[in-house]
Write a protein that holds these residues in place. Structure first.
Motif, PDB file in Angstrom:
ATOM      1  N   VAL B 144     -29.753 -22.958 -41.245  1.00 43.39           N
ATOM      2  CA  VAL B 144     -29.021 -21.737 -40.467  1.00 43.39           C
ATOM      3  C   VAL B 144     -29.741 -21.381 -39.180  1.00 43.39           C
ATOM      4  O   VAL B 144     -29.303 -21.429 -38.023  1.00 43.39           O
ATOM      5  CB  VAL B 144     -28.653 -20.737 -41.347  1.00 43.39           C
ATOM      6  N   LEU B 145     -30.807 -20.688 -39.533  1.00 38.26           N
ATOM      7  CA  LEU B 145     -31.791 -20.053 -38.423  1.00 38.26           C
ATOM      8  C   LEU B 145     -32.111 -21.101 -37.553  1.00 38.26           C
ATOM      9  O   LEU B 145     -31.947 -20.473 -36.214  1.00 38.26           O
ATOM     10  CB  LEU B 145     -33.006 -19.333 -39.134  1.00 38.26           C
ATOM     11  N   LEU B 146     -32.828 -22.133 -37.557  1.00 38.57           N
ATOM     12  CA  LEU B 146     -33.258 -22.985 -36.620  1.00 38.57           C
ATOM     13  C   LEU B 146     -32.339 -23.375 -35.924  1.00 38.57           C
ATOM     14  O   LEU B 146     -32.425 -23.437 -34.745  1.00 38.57           O
ATOM     15  CB  LEU B 146     -34.561 -23.907 -37.177  1.00 38.57           C
ATOM     16  N   PRO B 147     -31.420 -24.240 -36.457  1.00 40.57           N
ATOM     17  CA  PRO B 147     -30.203 -24.761 -35.661  1.00 40.57           C
ATOM     18  C   PRO B 147     -29.501 -23.739 -34.798  1.00 40.57           C
ATOM     19  O   PRO B 147     -29.175 -24.156 -33.481  1.00 40.57           O
ATOM     20  CB  PRO B 147     -29.321 -25.468 -36.462  1.00 40.57           C
ATOM     21  N   GLU B 148     -29.099 -22.807 -35.243  1.00 33.59           N
ATOM     22  CA  GLU B 148     -28.244 -21.716 -34.626  1.00 33.59           C
ATOM     23  C   GLU B 148     -29.273 -21.106 -33.477  1.00 33.59           C
ATOM     24  O   GLU B 148     -28.318 -20.710 -32.639  1.00 33.59           O
ATOM     25  CB  GLU B 148     -27.920 -20.584 -35.621  1.00 33.59           C
ATOM     26  N   ALA B 149     -30.526 -20.972 -33.667  1.00 33.94           N
ATOM     27  CA  ALA B 149     -31.311 -20.429 -32.631  1.00 33.94           C
ATOM     28  C   ALA B 149     -31.765 -21.468 -31.628  1.00 33.94           C
ATOM     29  O   ALA B 149     -32.501 -20.753 -30.573  1.00 33.94           O
ATOM     30  CB  ALA B 149     -32.416 -19.813 -33.277  1.00 33.94           C
ATOM     31  N   LYS B 150     -31.545 -22.805 -31.698  1.00 29.43           N
ATOM     32  CA  LYS B 150     -32.062 -23.773 -31.041  1.00 29.43           C
ATOM     33  C   LYS B 150     -32.134 -23.432 -29.501  1.00 29.43           C
ATOM     34  O   LYS B 150     -33.144 -23.601 -28.839  1.00 29.43           O
ATOM     35  CB  LYS B 150     -31.497 -25.058 -31.126  1.00 29.43           C
ATOM     36  N   PRO B 151     -30.889 -23.163 -28.750  1.00 30.37           N
ATOM     37  CA  PRO B 151     -30.952 -23.008 -27.374  1.00 30.37           C
ATOM     38  C   PRO B 151     -32.128 -21.794 -26.933  1.00 30.37           C
ATOM     39  O   PRO B 151     -32.548 -22.098 -26.019  1.00 30.37           O
ATOM     40  CB  PRO B 151     -29.430 -22.640 -27.165  1.00 30.37           C
ATOM     41  N   SER B 152     -31.983 -20.812 -27.721  1.00 29.39           N
ATOM     42  CA  SER B 152     -32.586 -19.620 -27.326  1.00 29.39           C
ATOM     43  C   SER B 152     -34.157 -20.017 -27.572  1.00 29.39           C
ATOM     44  O   SER B 152     -35.182 -19.583 -26.821  1.00 29.39           O
ATOM     45  CB  SER B 152     -32.424 -18.459 -28.266  1.00 29.39           C
ATOM     46  N   LEU B 153     -34.446 -20.822 -28.654  1.00 31.87           N
ATOM     47  CA  LEU B 153     -35.903 -21.235 -28.808  1.00 31.87           C
ATOM     48  C   LEU B 153     -36.217 -22.391 -27.757  1.00 31.87           C
ATOM     49  O   LEU B 153     -37.663 -22.051 -27.343  1.00 31.87           O
ATOM     50  CB  LEU B 153     -35.823 -22.363 -30.276  1.00 31.87           C
ATOM     51  N   ILE B 154     -35.453 -22.958 -27.225  1.00 37.31           N
ATOM     52  CA  ILE B 154     -35.597 -23.912 -26.067  1.00 37.31           C
ATOM     53  C   ILE B 154     -36.252 -22.986 -24.896  1.00 37.31           C
ATOM     54  O   ILE B 154     -37.273 -23.217 -24.072  1.00 37.31           O
ATOM     55  CB  ILE B 154     -34.631 -24.720 -25.783  1.00 37.31           C
ATOM     56  N   VAL B 155     -35.450 -22.092 -24.608  1.00 33.44           N
ATOM     57  CA  VAL B 155     -35.772 -20.945 -23.499  1.00 33.44           C
ATOM     58  C   VAL B 155     -36.960 -20.548 -23.818  1.00 33.44           C
ATOM     59  O   VAL B 155     -37.799 -20.395 -22.915  1.00 33.44           O
ATOM     60  CB  VAL B 155     -34.497 -20.044 -23.212  1.00 33.44           C
ATOM     61  N   GLY B 156     -37.294 -19.947 -24.983  1.00 32.88           N
ATOM     62  CA  GLY B 156     -38.511 -19.291 -25.232  1.00 32.88           C
ATOM     63  C   GLY B 156     -39.678 -20.305 -25.246  1.00 32.88           C
ATOM     64  O   GLY B 156     -40.455 -19.758 -24.513  1.00 32.88           O
ATOM     65  N   ALA B 157     -39.322 -21.672 -25.257  1.00 33.78           N
ATOM     66  CA  ALA B 157     -40.711 -22.704 -25.154  1.00 33.78           C
ATOM     67  C   ALA B 157     -40.986 -22.779 -23.794  1.00 33.78           C
ATOM     68  O   ALA B 157     -42.089 -23.002 -23.396  1.00 33.78           O
ATOM     69  CB  ALA B 157     -40.439 -23.986 -25.882  1.00 33.78           C
TER      70      ALA B 157
END
Ligand SMILES: Nc1ncnc2c1ncn2[C@@H]1O[C@H](COP(=O)(O)OP(=O)(O)O)[C@@H](O)[C@H]1O
Ligand SMILES: [Mg+2]
Lengths: 329, 239
Positions: B144-157
């Motif tokens: 849930v958390l990682l897949p749902e946050a993926k786009p935002s995680l990429i931006v953060g990276a």
């Protein structure tokens, strides 16, 4: 059967405690569509979240099919949750998963083999009428479609119970009706027991068999929908069930009579009958009746004539016509 | 024609390309390793929060405190402080190896906070739905958390790697390479303006490239955004 015994929930806060639930005792029988109605902040969501222990009650017991689930291991609790589905006002779909992957989600959690899960997903999407949207993402669906996906998802592990927290509150009236029809269908064909949380009268009215009215953290009355609706006891129930009645009636002076139509009376012209047969003209203060298959349902409030004798004549006439009435408001 | 400085001709294409390569290489390795440390830390910070999936307040406080300390030390001072640590762990306190070590130490807590804020953006209701289906903490994080946050995680990276790239410009101070090193340690003393400006231009190009690529990936993976677009075209076709 779900039994809530002496449930209590308090939240700590800066200034003392917030009591969200107090003294809750409730039995939800198998096969029922159990409505829980109350105003915003009454404690409805807290109550329903206590049923699958998303929220731990401060004290009291939750018993599902004879098992006190407040006392089981973590592992067992996760298992039990698979037999209690839940849907929400906000649908709560996984936005990054397709419709079919959303429905597959609980099956992944339950470690259902891939092939079996695939077949089950297909079956469920068919049940909710969304087979052709299998590959779509939630963002591409309407509110009603999203709730259908949520229902399919909640039913994936073949739960015995389905908890619905304001499931139709974000939907327009037509969509609400279609979702309610689906829930009723699920109840009837799959035998799923439903707990329906709502603040809308019409939801209870249209599908529930039983209802509990919650106000200020407490259950103030409960029973069969027909009984509670016909003779609401608590102020809050009256307010919820016949909101306009209270207002219109209070503002008018004199003695009043509330007539309740339970479908026992055929669509006879009662009021005009009063005028013709008793020679008494009455004033209708409020009426919310409907005619289903030639039978009358709903409420009506009339003013009683001033004279004792006239008033008695009206009552006699009504009794004779099998209309139940109360002189209370 | 402008006259090129001696340093510019000395470096030549090869010198600049080496600078670009070293900058990219330091940035990529540091960010990657720092991400491997920062991602679990960020998840930990998020889920052990008092409103998190698995509240463990003392652990959250300790990790949060350490992350904050590391984050509040200016990089140049952190570098000095890390010299003996680097010598002990990496076997050297100068050069690219030491630089990468220092970048990792600086970037990991930064990334942890980035990840934390991305994961916290995930709708609480979705987590609740997963819990209602009997998902355990691990499944909630992983499914849930990682897949749902993926786009935002990429931006953060992307933001993190640009920050690391900025830090890497200080490599010259410990004799590590890269464009920053060329500009600061070599070009600055001899006042070779042309070299400095070329370094600046190259860095701008690299940052832009990372930025564009990252945003493209973020957009591509985000099904919410794509959904909206599709819906529009669908409607357009129907009407
Ligand atoms: N996590 C919480 N912390 C503190 N107070 C809460 C929390 N959840 C609910 N409450 C309080 O409990 C009461 C009942 O809330 P809720 O069950 O959401 O009501 P309803 O669903 O009927 O609108 C409200 O006064 C609300 O502020
Ligand atoms: Mg609520």
């Amino acid at each position: 059967m779900i039994e809530l015994i002496h449930l209590e929930k308090r939240y700590p806060s800066q200034d003392g405690e917030i009591v969200a639930l107090e003294d809750i005792d409730l039995k939800i029988g198998d096969g029922a569509i159990f409505g829980i109605i109350g105003l915003s902040g009454a404690g409805k969501s807290t109550l329903v979240r206590c049923i699958n222990l998303l929220e731990r009650p401060t004290s009291g017991r939750v018993i599902i099919d004879g098992e006190d689930i407040t006392n089981v291991s973590k592992k067992r609790l996760l298992q039990i949750r698979r037999s209690v589905g839940m849907i929400f006002q906000g649908f709560n779909l996984l936005e990054q998963r397709t419709v079919e992957a959303n429905v597959r989600f609980p099956l992944e959690i339950a470690r259902v083999p891939k092939e079996e899960a695939k077949a089950r997903v297909r079956e469920l999407l068919e049940l909710v009428g969304l087979s052709e949207k299998a590959r779509a993402y939630p963002a591409q669906l309407s509110g009603g479609q999203k709730q259908r996906v949520a229902i399919a998802r909640a039913l994936a592990t073949k739960p015995k119970y389905l908890l619905c927290d304001e499931a139709t509150s974000a939907l327009d009236p037509n969509t609400t009706d279609s979702i309610l029809a689906l829930l009723k269908d699920v109840n009837r064909t799959l035998g799923v027991t439903m707990v329906i949380i709502t603040h809308e009268m019409r939801v209870v009215d249209s599908i529930c068999t039983d209802v509990a009215v919650i106000d200020n953290s407490r259950i103030v009355e409960s029973g069969k929908v027909a009984d509670v609706f016909s003779y609401p006891q608590s102020e809050i129930a009256k307010e919820l069930i016949i909101p306009n009645l209270i207002r219109s009636v209070r503002s008018a002076g004199g003695k009043k009579l509330r007539l309740v139509f339970n479908g026992d009376v055929s669509d006879a012209p009662v009021i005009s009958g009063l005028a013709l047969d008793c020679g008494v003209a009455v004033n209708i203060l409020y009426a919310d009746t409907k005619n289903i298959d030639g039978r009358m349902f709903g409420h009506m409030v009339i003013t009683l004539p001033q004279g004792e004798e006239d008033a008695a004549r009206v009552k006699r006439y009504l009794a004779q016509k099998n209309v139940s009435f109360k002189e209370e408001l | 024609m402008l006259l090129l400085t001696k340093l510019f001709t000395q470096l030549g294409a090869e010198g600049f390309l080496l600078g670009v390569w070293e900058t990219l290489y330091m940035t990529a390795i540091s960010t990657a390793v720092a991400y491997c440390i920062g991602l679990p830390l960020g998840i930990l910070l998020c889920i052990t929060d008092k409103d998190g999936v698995k509240p463990i307040v003392w652990l959250n406080k300790i990790v949060g405190f350490l992350v904050n300390i590391l984050r509040s030390i200016p990089f140049i001072i952190l570098m000095v402080a890390l010299i003996p640590v680097s010598r002990a762990i990496m076997g050297t306190s100068i050069g690219n190896r030491a630089m990468i070590f220092m970048l990792i130490v600086a970037a990991a807590p930064y990334i942890a906070r980035m990840v934390e804020s991305s994961v916290k953006e995930v709708d609480k209701g979705v987590v609740e739905a997963a819990r209602s289906m009997g998902a355990n903490t691990f499944e909630i994080v992983w499914k849930v958390l990682l897949p749902e946050a993926k786009p935002s995680l990429i931006v953060g990276a992307v933001i993190s790697s640009v920050t690391v790239l900025g830090y890497s410009a200080m490599a010259g101070t410990i004799a590590a390479g890269g464009l920053g090193s060329i500009a600061v340690t070599q070009a600055r003393p001899s006042n070779a303006q042309d070299v400095i400006w070329l370094c600046v231009a190259l860095i701008v190009v690299i940052v832009q490239a990372i930025q564009e690529l990252g945003m493209f990936l973020a957009k591509k993976t985000d099904k919410r955004v794509r959904g909206k677009n599709r819906k529009k075209t669908e409607k357009g076709e129907q009407s």
